[in-house]
Design an enzyme around this catalytic site. Structure first.
Site, mmCIF file in Angstrom:
data_model
loop_
_atom_site.group_PDB
_atom_site.id
_atom_site.type_symbol
_atom_site.label_atom_id
_atom_site.label_comp_id
_atom_site.label_asym_id
_atom_site.label_seq_id
_atom_site.Cartn_x
_atom_site.Cartn_y
_atom_site.Cartn_z
ATOM 1 N N ALA A 268 -15.788 -17.669 3.009
ATOM 2 C CA ALA A 268 -16.874 -16.895 3.627
ATOM 3 C C ALA A 268 -16.312 -16.031 4.745
ATOM 4 O O ALA A 268 -16.959 -15.802 5.756
ATOM 5 C CB ALA A 268 -17.960 -17.835 4.147
ATOM 6 N N SER B 180 0.812 -1.226 0.000
ATOM 7 C CA SER B 180 0.000 0.000 0.000
ATOM 8 C C SER B 180 0.847 1.278 0.000
ATOM 9 O O SER B 180 0.525 2.219 -0.734
ATOM 10 C CB SER B 180 -0.975 -0.009 1.180
ATOM 11 O OG SER B 180 -1.930 -1.010 0.969
ATOM 12 N N LYS C 195 -9.692 -5.752 10.340
ATOM 13 C CA LYS C 195 -10.832 -5.142 9.627
ATOM 14 C C LYS C 195 -12.111 -5.126 10.474
ATOM 15 O O LYS C 195 -12.925 -4.219 10.332
ATOM 16 C CB LYS C 195 -11.083 -5.874 8.306
ATOM 17 C CG LYS C 195 -9.988 -5.596 7.273
ATOM 18 C CD LYS C 195 -10.294 -6.240 5.944
ATOM 19 C CE LYS C 195 -9.121 -6.039 4.995
ATOM 20 N NZ LYS C 195 -9.335 -6.633 3.685
ATOM 21 N N GLY D 217 -4.837 -11.313 -7.257
ATOM 22 C CA GLY D 217 -5.525 -10.195 -6.616
ATOM 23 C C GLY D 217 -4.727 -8.911 -6.491
ATOM 24 O O GLY D 217 -5.143 -8.007 -5.758
HETATM 25 P P1 NDP Z 1 -10.460 -14.830 6.565
HETATM 26 O O1 NDP Z 1 -9.476 -15.394 7.526
HETATM 27 O O2 NDP Z 1 -11.520 -13.912 7.074
HETATM 28 O O3 NDP Z 1 -11.246 -16.061 5.846
HETATM 29 C C1 NDP Z 1 -10.540 -17.168 5.351
HETATM 30 C C2 NDP Z 1 -11.448 -18.078 4.540
HETATM 31 O O4 NDP Z 1 -10.632 -19.105 3.965
HETATM 32 C C3 NDP Z 1 -12.525 -18.795 5.340
HETATM 33 O O5 NDP Z 1 -13.689 -18.882 4.560
HETATM 34 C C4 NDP Z 1 -11.910 -20.188 5.599
HETATM 35 O O6 NDP Z 1 -12.861 -21.214 5.748
HETATM 36 C C5 NDP Z 1 -11.173 -20.383 4.295
HETATM 37 N N1 NDP Z 1 -10.032 -21.328 4.368
HETATM 38 C C6 NDP Z 1 -8.896 -21.185 5.067
HETATM 39 N N2 NDP Z 1 -8.052 -22.219 4.821
HETATM 40 C C7 NDP Z 1 -8.711 -23.038 3.951
HETATM 41 C C8 NDP Z 1 -8.365 -24.264 3.336
HETATM 42 N N3 NDP Z 1 -7.183 -24.867 3.547
HETATM 43 N N4 NDP Z 1 -9.254 -24.824 2.485
HETATM 44 C C9 NDP Z 1 -10.446 -24.219 2.255
HETATM 45 N N5 NDP Z 1 -10.834 -23.060 2.823
HETATM 46 C C10 NDP Z 1 -9.971 -22.482 3.657
HETATM 47 O O7 NDP Z 1 -9.604 -14.168 5.410
HETATM 48 P P2 NDP Z 1 -10.024 -12.982 4.414
HETATM 49 O O8 NDP Z 1 -11.411 -13.256 3.943
HETATM 50 O O9 NDP Z 1 -9.747 -11.667 5.026
HETATM 51 O O10 NDP Z 1 -8.963 -13.170 3.216
HETATM 52 C C11 NDP Z 1 -9.086 -14.249 2.296
HETATM 53 C C12 NDP Z 1 -8.010 -14.133 1.217
HETATM 54 O O11 NDP Z 1 -8.235 -12.976 0.430
HETATM 55 C C13 NDP Z 1 -6.572 -14.010 1.752
HETATM 56 O O12 NDP Z 1 -5.732 -14.787 0.913
HETATM 57 C C14 NDP Z 1 -6.272 -12.542 1.629
HETATM 58 O O13 NDP Z 1 -4.884 -12.306 1.477
HETATM 59 C C15 NDP Z 1 -7.039 -12.203 0.350
HETATM 60 N N6 NDP Z 1 -7.405 -10.766 0.240
HETATM 61 C C16 NDP Z 1 -6.917 -10.052 -0.812
HETATM 62 C C17 NDP Z 1 -7.237 -8.722 -0.975
HETATM 63 C C18 NDP Z 1 -6.668 -7.967 -2.142
HETATM 64 O O14 NDP Z 1 -6.798 -6.722 -2.186
HETATM 65 N N7 NDP Z 1 -6.091 -8.631 -3.124
HETATM 66 C C19 NDP Z 1 -8.128 -8.012 -0.022
HETATM 67 C C20 NDP Z 1 -8.625 -8.873 1.038
HETATM 68 C C21 NDP Z 1 -8.252 -10.192 1.153
HETATM 69 P P3 NDP Z 1 -13.569 -21.536 7.175
HETATM 70 O O15 NDP Z 1 -14.641 -20.526 7.330
HETATM 71 O O16 NDP Z 1 -14.091 -22.920 7.011
HETATM 72 O O17 NDP Z 1 -12.487 -21.429 8.219
#
Ligand code: NDP
Length: 274
Positions: free
Chosen positions: A127, A16, A64, A238
């Site tokens: 999610a 950023s 966040k 992303g």
């Molecule tokens: P969160 O920690 O809030 O959510 C993680 C999600 O990933 C949950 O739904 C979780 O499932 C799932 N998950 C984790 N490990 C696994 C696995 N091994 N197999 C399947 N599902 C899995 O993270 P965020 O939502 O904040 O971020 C998600 C991704 O998006 C990250 O990689 C982050 O870097 C990226 N991101 C990129 C942005 C950009 O500007 N490019 C902005 C925001 C995020 P469960 O609910 O079952 O635990």
């Protein structure tokens, strides 16, 4: 000097500051934007201290939801997302929270990659916080269907309920998915550990399906590699989403539109050069 920061933990890797520095150079703005490591249990105090002087902040993992709770005023999209990635000190001293992740994703897909969302079958994997921010802007583009699939199905069902009034959104587990879709967006954090979400390659229609991984890295992410191996029409990461959400914040803070495509190109070249 007008001061802005990105809060995170860790935050040293954040792109950023480089993005906002390039936006400022491009548009002739005088401002200071730096990365600020907040203690895991001390984000709120740190943010309040920063806003004694600072004008605006971006917020990344894992703050966040803390940022959402800190705000005095929330935009409707931040309210629905339950997560804030952008804070602004307003003239009366109150803190305004917004969520620009979804706008960033949609602009990157549509403006940078030329992907049409209207009328498409879209599958969103995950999610978590990122998904909460992107569902509304995706539905605004009128896809024919949006399925949220998650390892913990209850979480996907909750999100489908929250956004049900805005468009055709449904929830699923990973192993119920078989039919090809037009667009698959990976918003799980599986890539961070080098893993793939457990979905069938039958979801990709070779030459048609566009795959998008919210994670980015210098090398293609595991999800992008998987998508290319199974014939996806496009396999995108992303980084463009990050640049576009930053552009939305910069425009709000400074009142000028940066050329986000040019900055994306410059930073991709820098990343490739190591
Ligand atoms: P969160 O920690 O809030 O959510 C993680 C999600 O990933 C949950 O739904 C979780 O499932 C799932 N998950 C984790 N490990 C696994 C696995 N091994 N197999 C399947 N599902 C899995 O993270 P965020 O939502 O904040 O971020 C998600 C991704 O998006 C990250 O990689 C982050 O870097 C990226 N991101 C990129 C942005 C950009 O500007 N490019 C902005 C925001 C995020 P469960 O609910 O079952 O635990």
């Amino acid at each position: 000097m007008d001061r802005y920061v990105v809060f995170g933990n860790p935050v040293g890797h954040s792109k950023s500051p480089a993005i906002h520095r390039l936006f400022a150079e491009q548009t002739g703005q005088t401002m200071d934007y730096s990365a600020r490591l907040a203690p895991l249990d001390g984000f709120t105090d740190d943010a309040r201290a920063f806003f004694q002087e600072g004008l605006g902040a971006n917020v990344t993992l894992p703050f966040k939801e803390d940022a959402y709770r800190l705000c005095d005023v929330l935009t409707p999209r931040a309210q629905r997302a339950g997560a804030v990635n952008m804070l602004t000190r307003q003239a009366n001293g109150s803190i305004r929270g917004d969520n620009t992740d979804g706008v960033g994703l949609v602009r990157d897909l549509m403006n940078n990659a030329g992907v049409v969302l209207k009328g498409k079958r879209i599958l969103l994997l995950g999610a978590g916080g990122a998904v909460r921010g992107v569902v509304e802007p995706i539905l605004e583009q009128q896809p024919v269907s949006l399925v949220i699939a998650n390892r913990t199905v209850d979480k996907a069902e909750l999100l489908a309920q929250i956004f049900a009034g805005l468009g055709p959104v449904a929830a699923s587990g990973f192993d119920w998915l078989e039919e090809p879709v037009d667009i698959i967006i990976n918003a799980t954090s599986a890539s961070l550990a080098g893993d793939l979400p457990p979905i069938s390659s039958s979801l990709i229609q070779p030459g048609v399906t566009v795959c998008y991984d919210m994670m980015y890295s210098k090398e293609p992410t595991p999800f992008c590699r998987w998508a290319s191996e199974h014939g996806a029409a496009l396999a995108l990461d992303g980084f463009g989403m990050l640049v576009e959400q930053a552009a939305e914040a910069f425009t709000y803070w400074r009142g000028v539109n940066p050329d986000s495509k040019a900055v994306l190109q410059t930073l991709r070249q820098e990343m490739a050069a190591g």
